[in-house]
Write an enzyme that holds these catalytic residues in place. Structure first.
Site, PDB file in Angstrom:
ATOM      1  N   GLU A 247       1.086  -1.211   0.252  1.00 28.45           N
ATOM      2  CA  GLU A 247       0.018   0.158   0.127  1.00 28.45           C
ATOM      3  C   GLU A 247       1.028   0.937   0.194  1.00 28.45           C
ATOM      4  OE1 GLU A 247      -1.227  -2.788   2.106  1.00 28.45           O
ATOM      5  OE2 GLU A 247      -2.675  -3.327   1.342  1.00 28.45           O
TER       6      GLU A 247
ATOM      7  N   HIS B   4      -9.703  -4.954  10.354  1.00 32.27           N
ATOM      8  CA  HIS B   4     -10.351  -5.356   8.860  1.00 32.27           C
ATOM      9  C   HIS B   4     -11.548  -4.448   9.624  1.00 32.27           C
ATOM     10  CE1 HIS B   4      -7.342  -8.096   8.409  1.00 32.27           C
ATOM     11  NE2 HIS B   4      -7.685  -7.987   7.068  1.00 32.27           N
TER      12      HIS B   4
END
Lengths: 377, 330
Positions: B64, B133
């Protein structure tokens, strides 16, 4: 230059120059210009340090003295349309890329006449007209952005212009950035996406006060890291502008032709501390003197004297010119008004105007300040 | 004027927005994990590789920081990257790029380099995904000046807001909900956009203003029906974008209803709800008959167990309770 598979070449002893044949073909005027470019950086940085000590420049300040050959020689290997990006020790790169000293100095003075209207500061110099994408303050964070410059160069050529990739991006980092995740991720992406990117590690041996071997595996030869990313790695003598140019020219040309990334271990040395507050207790005076005796300006002077008619007199004149140019930059910075909160605080946050935000505008690179009538001579 | 509409899923609306903008502007490309050959982890980009090819629909490694930073560099060269985070929870490893570089580049460069980039992906609890998450990043990211943050509620807004995001010259964080991707709604056939900074009154009412964004709006609308049966007529405002925030529409409503509840799926401390509450108190002080009430996720890490997660998230019952509590003196 040596690739990771060959033995590192050592710098030649002074006087016994053995340069790549492409150096001999360069016009004398080119070499003299590089000497002037390096001299300008050095003089600029000497005056920067003075201004910092006089509290004209605030914040953090990292000077480039000792590393001049890296920026000057590397950029000489690029085309003007090739984008470049670097870290916070960015004054030398900005100047070598072609920005006028007064815009850099005014930026550090926090004035409206700075290249970023005084909003960036010493670590964040930008110059769009010379494809200089900054000065970046967070260690290593500029390397993925540099990968993006390479990606966009290729994308514009291939997808938008429907031709072949023609440009190369160059991203600089210090050896202290080698251990940031951002460096690793950018190197891997450059490899898997076939990006035309030359990553140059300005290896001055110290991450602030931490010697490279204390913080970095394979500190003896960091070019070996390139192999893990499927790209070629090179070692370049960054204390000699002619070697930097000769090696970087080949590396850049190869990156351009192959549309592939390259990694360079650029061996250099910063004569001063990491920043202005660094007493340099982590290294010896003898070590500093050893590098200073290999000074990049002296080395080019010696070559010029040995191979051309360049004289001490010409050097004196050059020195005088450079001093005057930097002095004028300081005067210009001092005369530049400060950015006013009413006009600038909420300006350049967003491109469009809305709410309290007043949109954006490119910096006005004025030639002279509009002085009030009373100050006009 | 008659408009032809069609019924599509939220994910189709997102894809249509991206595909139409990519056809319109060659500078637009999509990059992220599994966006190309896998057809998108949530099938948002299904079929886009076939149409646009691997130079414009680009798979990345799980990296990322790398691809967020790459997108920023590309945007500085005036491309229009769409960077997909499979989940906004994963954007945290790229925090330096998305918070330190994207929103500040224009300012730091004194107007020389903008950053016209869209970061998009799933935000909020997906359903028993556990603490790491289930991030609602709007609470964390909305305090950073220089970004715009959009949260679409239905397919119409998903498409219209995403088109606006792609055309915008500034960085946009586009927060989708995994739980909404399969919901359906009608969208016009022709090109349209939904502007940023314009809230939408999803349900008109006179007794209490409810402000929310994205998925919790479903709870607000359900609650409004339930409360209507009790004689409390709620006005439900969909903010659509957190930055810029359309506080004017909220103020106008509160001046009419004199009561306000903010429903926000992020944590309560220094949240979007806190900010809206503060602004409503500032601008509607004399109009309020009670202090603003807030419904947030609970101030704990997101739990895994179904019962705990249900207790933790905003829901219809909590919204009803908040409205009843705030209007007790009506």
């Amino acid at each position: 230059m040596s690739s990771t598979t060959t033995k590192t070449t050592k710098s030649p002893a002074q006087g016994k120059v053995d340069y790549d044949p492409i150096i001999k073909e360069l016009p004398e005027q080119q070499l003299i210009q590089w000497l002037r470019d390096m001299l300008l950086i050095r003089e600029f940085e000497v005056r920067t340090m003075q201004s910092y000590q006089n509290k004209k420049i605030g914040g953090f300040c990292h000077v480039y003295i000792g590393q001049e050959a890296v920026a000057v020689g590397s950029f000489a290997a690029l085309k003007p349309e090739d984008p470049v990006i670097t870290a916070y020790r960015c004054h030398g790169q900005a100047l070598a890329r072609g920005i006028e000293p007064k815009y850099c100095m005014a930026e550090m003075y926090g004035k409206i006449g700075g290249c970023a209207k005084g909003k960036g500061g010493s670590m964040h110099l930008f110059d769009k007209s010379n494809n200089f994408f900054g000065g970046h303050g967070i260690v290593g964070a500029q390397v993925p952005v540099g990968a993006g410059l390479a990606f966009a160069s290729k994308y514009i050529d291939e997808v938008i212009n429907e031709g072949a990739s023609t440009r190369v991006a160059m991203a600089f980092l210090g050896d202290g950035a080698l251990n940031q995740g951002a460096f690793h991720e950018a190197m891997n992406l450059a490899g898997v996406l076939d990006l035309p990117l030359v990553v140059v590690c300005e290896n001055n041996g110290y991450a602030m006060g931490t010697a490279i071997d204390r913080g970095t595996t394979r500190g003896d030869n960091i070019s070996a890291k390139a192999d893990g990313y499927g790209m070629e790695g090179f070692v370049v003598d960054g204390m000699d502008v002619l070697r930097v140019y000769a090696d970087m020219k080949k590396i850049v040309d190869a990156a351009r032709a192959e549309c592939r990334p390259k990694f360079v271990d650029m061996r250099t040395y910063r004569y001063k501390g990491h920043s202005m507050s660094d007493p340099r207790k982590y290294r010896t005076k003898e070590e500093e003197q050893q590098y200073e005796s290999q000074d990049p300006l002296d080395r080019l002077m010696m070559y010029l004297k040995a191979t051309t008619s360049f004289s001490d007199e010409q050097y004196k004149t050059m020195n005088k010119d450079v001093r005057a140019e930097v002095k004028a930059a300081i005067k210009w910075a001092e005369q530049s008004p400060e950015p006013t909160p009413d006009e600038q605080l909420y300006h350049d946050v967003f491109v469009e105007e809305f709410g309290p935000y007043t949109g954006t505008s490119v910096p006005e690179m004025l030639e002279e300040w509009e002085k009030p009538d009373s100050q006009k001579s | 004027m008659t408009t032809t509409t069609r019924e599509i899923e939220f994910r189709d609306a997102l894809r249509d927005a991206m595909s139409e903008e990519m056809r319109r502007d060659k500078r637009v490309f999509l990059m992220g994990e599994e966006v190309a050959e896998y057809n998108g982890a949530y099938k948002v980009s299904k079929g886009m590789l076939d149409e646009f090819g691997p130079k414009r629909i680009i798979d990345t490694p799980i990296s990322e920081t790398g691809f967020a930073g790459l997108g920023i560099g590309a945007a500085m060269m005036d491309l229009r990257p769409i960077i997909e985070f499979m989940s906004w929870s994963f954007s945290l490893v790229a925090a330096d790029q998305i918070l330190n570089n994207a929103p500040k580049m224009l300012y730091m460069s004194g107007g020389q380099f903008g950053c016209p980039i869209v970061f998009r992906g799933n935000d909020g609890a997906g359903g028993q995904l556990g603490s790491t998450h289930s991030w609602c990043v709007e609470g964390l990211f909305s305090s950073v000046p220089g970004v715009k943050i959009a949260i679409p509620f239905d397919p119409y807004d998903a498409k219209g807001l995403l088109k606006t995001a792609i055309r915008d010259d500034d960085p946009v964080f586009f927060l989708e909900s995994e739980r909404l991707l399969s919901t359906k709604g009608s969208v016009p056939e022709e090109d349209y956009t939904v502007p940023f900074g314009k809230a939408l009154i999803r349900r008109a009412g006179t007794d209490c203003t409810i402000v929310s964004f994205g998925r919790p709006l479903y709870f607000c609308l359900e609650a409004a029906e339930e409360l209507a049966a009790e004689g409390i007529d709620c006005e439900v405002i969909d903010g659509r974008t957190i930055r810029p925030l359309d506080i004017d529409t909220i103020i106008e409503s509160v001046k009419k209803t004199n009561y306000c509840v903010v429903v926000d799926q992020s944590w309560p401390f220094a949240s979007v709800a806190s900010e809206i509450a503060a602004q409503v108190h500032q601008y509607c002080f004399d109009d309020l008959d009670n202090h603003v009430h807030r419904v947030n996720s609970d101030d704990v890490p997101t739990p895994y167990a179904y019962a705990l997660e249900q207790a933790y998230l905003p829901n219809t019952r909590k919204v009803c309770e908040a409205v009843r509590a705030v209007t007790y003196n009506a």
